[in-house]
Design a protein around this motif. Structure first.
Motif, PDB file in Angstrom:
ATOM      1  N   LEU A 364       0.827  -1.207   0.000  1.00  9.07           N
ATOM      2  CA  LEU A 364       0.000   0.000   0.000  1.00  9.07           C
ATOM      3  C   LEU A 364       0.862   1.258   0.000  1.00  9.07           C
ATOM      4  CD1 LEU A 364      -2.786  -1.023   2.530  1.00  9.07           C
ATOM      5  CD2 LEU A 364      -3.165  -0.353   0.158  1.00  9.07           C
ATOM      6  N   ALA A 365       1.905   1.256   0.821  1.00  8.32           N
ATOM      7  CA  ALA A 365       2.783   2.422   0.876  1.00  8.32           C
ATOM      8  C   ALA A 365       3.453   2.680  -0.463  1.00  8.32           C
ATOM      9  CB  ALA A 365       3.834   2.226   1.974  1.00  8.32           C
ATOM     10  N   SER A 366       3.794   1.621  -1.184  1.00  5.79           N
ATOM     11  CA  SER A 366       4.487   1.786  -2.466  1.00  5.79           C
ATOM     12  C   SER A 366       3.597   2.415  -3.534  1.00  5.79           C
ATOM     13  CB  SER A 366       5.022   0.438  -2.962  1.00  5.79           C
ATOM     14  OG  SER A 366       3.947  -0.445  -3.278  1.00  5.79           O
ATOM     15  N   THR A 367       2.282   2.309  -3.383  1.00  6.43           N
ATOM     16  CA  THR A 367       1.397   2.898  -4.391  1.00  6.43           C
ATOM     17  C   THR A 367       1.475   4.424  -4.408  1.00  6.43           C
ATOM     18  OG1 THR A 367      -0.492   2.975  -2.862  1.00  6.43           O
ATOM     19  CG2 THR A 367      -0.233   0.977  -4.193  1.00  6.43           C
ATOM     20  N   VAL A 368       1.975   5.016  -3.334  1.00  6.54           N
ATOM     21  CA  VAL A 368       2.073   6.477  -3.307  1.00  6.54           C
ATOM     22  C   VAL A 368       3.082   6.971  -4.336  1.00  6.54           C
ATOM     23  CG1 VAL A 368       3.913   6.750  -1.582  1.00  6.54           C
ATOM     24  CG2 VAL A 368       2.083   8.439  -1.718  1.00  6.54           C
ATOM     25  N   LEU A 369       4.029   6.116  -4.740  1.00  2.00           N
ATOM     26  CA  LEU A 369       4.974   6.507  -5.787  1.00  2.00           C
ATOM     27  C   LEU A 369       4.254   6.731  -7.110  1.00  2.00           C
ATOM     28  CD1 LEU A 369       7.991   4.114  -5.115  1.00  2.00           C
ATOM     29  CD2 LEU A 369       7.917   6.591  -4.765  1.00  2.00           C
ATOM     30  N   VAL A 370       3.286   5.855  -7.401  1.00  2.00           N
ATOM     31  CA  VAL A 370       2.519   5.989  -8.649  1.00  2.00           C
ATOM     32  C   VAL A 370       1.596   7.196  -8.581  1.00  2.00           C
ATOM     33  CG1 VAL A 370       0.882   4.848 -10.185  1.00  2.00           C
ATOM     34  CG2 VAL A 370       2.640   3.503  -9.004  1.00  2.00           C
ATOM     35  N   VAL A 371       0.881   7.321  -7.465  1.00  2.00           N
ATOM     36  CA  VAL A 371      -0.045   8.440  -7.304  1.00  2.00           C
ATOM     37  C   VAL A 371       0.712   9.759  -7.274  1.00  2.00           C
ATOM     38  CG1 VAL A 371      -1.831   9.447  -5.841  1.00  2.00           C
ATOM     39  CG2 VAL A 371      -1.659   6.961  -6.063  1.00  2.00           C
ATOM     40  N   GLY A 372       1.876   9.753  -6.610  1.00  2.00           N
ATOM     41  CA  GLY A 372       2.642  10.973  -6.459  1.00  2.00           C
ATOM     42  C   GLY A 372       3.128  11.565  -7.766  1.00  2.00           C
ATOM     43  N   ARG A 373       3.306  10.732  -8.770  1.00  2.00           N
ATOM     44  CA  ARG A 373       3.752  11.242 -10.075  1.00  2.00           C
ATOM     45  C   ARG A 373       2.706  12.120 -10.730  1.00  2.00           C
ATOM     46  NH1 ARG A 373       6.145   5.587 -12.627  1.00  2.00           N
ATOM     47  NH2 ARG A 373       7.954   5.381 -11.212  1.00  2.00           N
ATOM     48  N   LYS A 374       1.446  11.939 -10.352  1.00  2.00           N
ATOM     49  CA  LYS A 374       0.356  12.677 -10.985  1.00  2.00           C
ATOM     50  C   LYS A 374      -0.051  13.918 -10.190  1.00  2.00           C
ATOM     51  CE  LYS A 374      -1.477   8.403 -13.013  1.00  2.00           C
ATOM     52  NZ  LYS A 374      -2.657   7.517 -13.126  1.00  2.00           N
ATOM     53  N   PHE A 375       0.539  14.087  -9.002  1.00  3.70           N
ATOM     54  CA  PHE A 375       0.190  15.249  -8.194  1.00  3.70           C
ATOM     55  C   PHE A 375       0.785  16.516  -8.775  1.00  3.70           C
ATOM     56  CE2 PHE A 375      -0.498  12.576  -4.189  1.00  3.70           C
ATOM     57  CZ  PHE A 375      -1.862  12.762  -4.226  1.00  3.70           C
TER      58      PHE A 375
END
Length: 381
Positions: A364-375
């Motif tokens: 779950l924590a690793s998914t923030v890398l994917v989401v963070g690219r779109k912020f």
């Protein structure tokens, strides 16, 4: 000051409701559940009002409603008064939640992240001091001691409301004067909601120390259950000492993403200790528990630093209250489910359950890398 009062109240409330007021546990549970629902509803409404009417007014209103709830709690021997007191306390808490975050951003401007980290540090210390005072009340056990403790909490709400009135709060959000969008537009922001859902799932960890650790020690090493109290003290001390430093190291949106990732992975890794603990001899078990709480606490600090920064950096200033309400609502639901999830891990999952929880937290924590690219990161001030 309010945190000291809340820590005092949290420590004594369950026994006050049942032993002093004489209400059955079924009624107490129902009132607490209703209060939680009222808090979630008030949080959503308060977030909208904080953006449109001003966070200071909403925050003060929440404190005053909480004060009314504590006043009613002093005379809550009758069922109707007890229900009313519980609902008022829930509504007051909800109004304070999202408006608190919006108030910090509005009042602190570019320093909002560090201001929130500093407040978190003082709140942690205040809750701990209140808990110690609550332990004294429980030791005395007299009705007057419980009533005095609730009166102290009541006064802290009043004092906090007066102090809030003296804050210098700009009349419009720092990001501009645009009018916030509709009440539910936040839930259509898929990037933010994905981050909020991930954070909510990981937030199950908030119940590991007070709930799962003593249960797991009781199952695996009954002679070491006292270590659960030591673990809470160590966690509090590390949080007070290191939280501001950790937030100060996060200087960008990318840094916040990496801090959130590192914190989540570290918390997940700390769960591996419990799988080892099940078969460890007594002396090694002591070392493992103490090692766990240090690793876990460092992960919690890093996760909080990243989450606090991102809640400001990816949210438009004129909608801070509504975004914070959505974030808080998801975490509230996760908090309600956490005891059941962790109870299942302890009672049925065993070592494999802890391994599964560790893997899920890391993924779950690793998914923030994917989401963070779109912020689209923006300045806080």
């Amino acid at each position: 000051m309010n945190a000291v009062g809340n820590g005092l109240y949290a420590t004594i409330s369950a026994l006050y409701f049942t032993s002093v007021l004489g209400h059955p546990l079924s009624l107490v549970s129902a009132v607490l559940f209703a209060a939680m629902l009222a808090a979630m509803a008030a949080d959503l409404a308060g977030g909208r009002l904080a953006d449109t009417k001003g966070p200071r007014q909403v925050f003060q209103a929440g404190l005053i409603v909480s004060l009314a709830g504590m006043t009613a709690m002093l005379a809550a021997g009758e069922v109707v008064v007890f229900v009313l007191a519980g609902l008022l306390a829930g509504v007051g808490q909800g109004l304070c939640m999202s408006s608190n975050v919006a108030l910090i951003r509005r009042a602190a401007g570019a320093d909002a992240v560090m201001a929130r980290a500093t407040l978190r540090t003082f709140l942690t210390a205040g809750l701990a001091l209140g808990g110690l005072a609550g332990a004294g009340v429980l030791a005395v056990g007299a009705r007057w001691a419980y009533l005095f403790a609730i009166a102290v909490n009541l006064v802290t709400f009043l004092w906090c409301a007066l102090l809030t009135g003296g804050l210098d709060v700009p009349g419009s959000p720092a990001s501009g004067g645009r009018r916030p969008a509709g009440l539910f537009h936040v839930y259509r922001d898929r990037r933010f909601m994905t981050f909020a859902v991930v954070s909510a799932f990981i937030s199950v960890h908030n119940h590991v120390l007070p709930f799962a650790v003593p249960l797991w020690l009781a199952v695996t090493h009954p002679r070491l259950t006292w270590l659960a109290g030591i673990a809470l003290v160590v966690n509090t001390v590390l949080g007070v000492v290191l939280q501001i430093y950790a937030n100060g190291r996060v200087n960008s949106g990318r840094g916040a993403v990496l801090s959130f990732l590192a914190g989540g992975v570290t918390i997940g890794a700390s769960y591996l200790v419990f799988a080892w603990l099940a078969r460890a001899p007594l002396a090694l078990a002591v070392v493992l528990v103490l090692g766990f709480v240090v690793v876990y606490s460092l992960g919690e600090i890093l996760l909080s630093a990243g989450a606090m920064d991102l809640q400001f950096r990816v949210v438009p200033g004129e909608s801070q209250g509504q975004y914070s309400a959505a974030f808080g609502t998801l975490h509230g639901l996760a908090s309600a489910a956490a005891p059941a999830v962790l109870g299942l891990v302890v009672s049925s999952g065993g070592s494999l359950g802890w391994l599964a929880l560790a893997a899920a937290t890391g993924l779950l924590a690793s998914t923030v890398l994917v989401v963070g690219r779109k912020f689209e990161f923006q300045p806080v001030g």
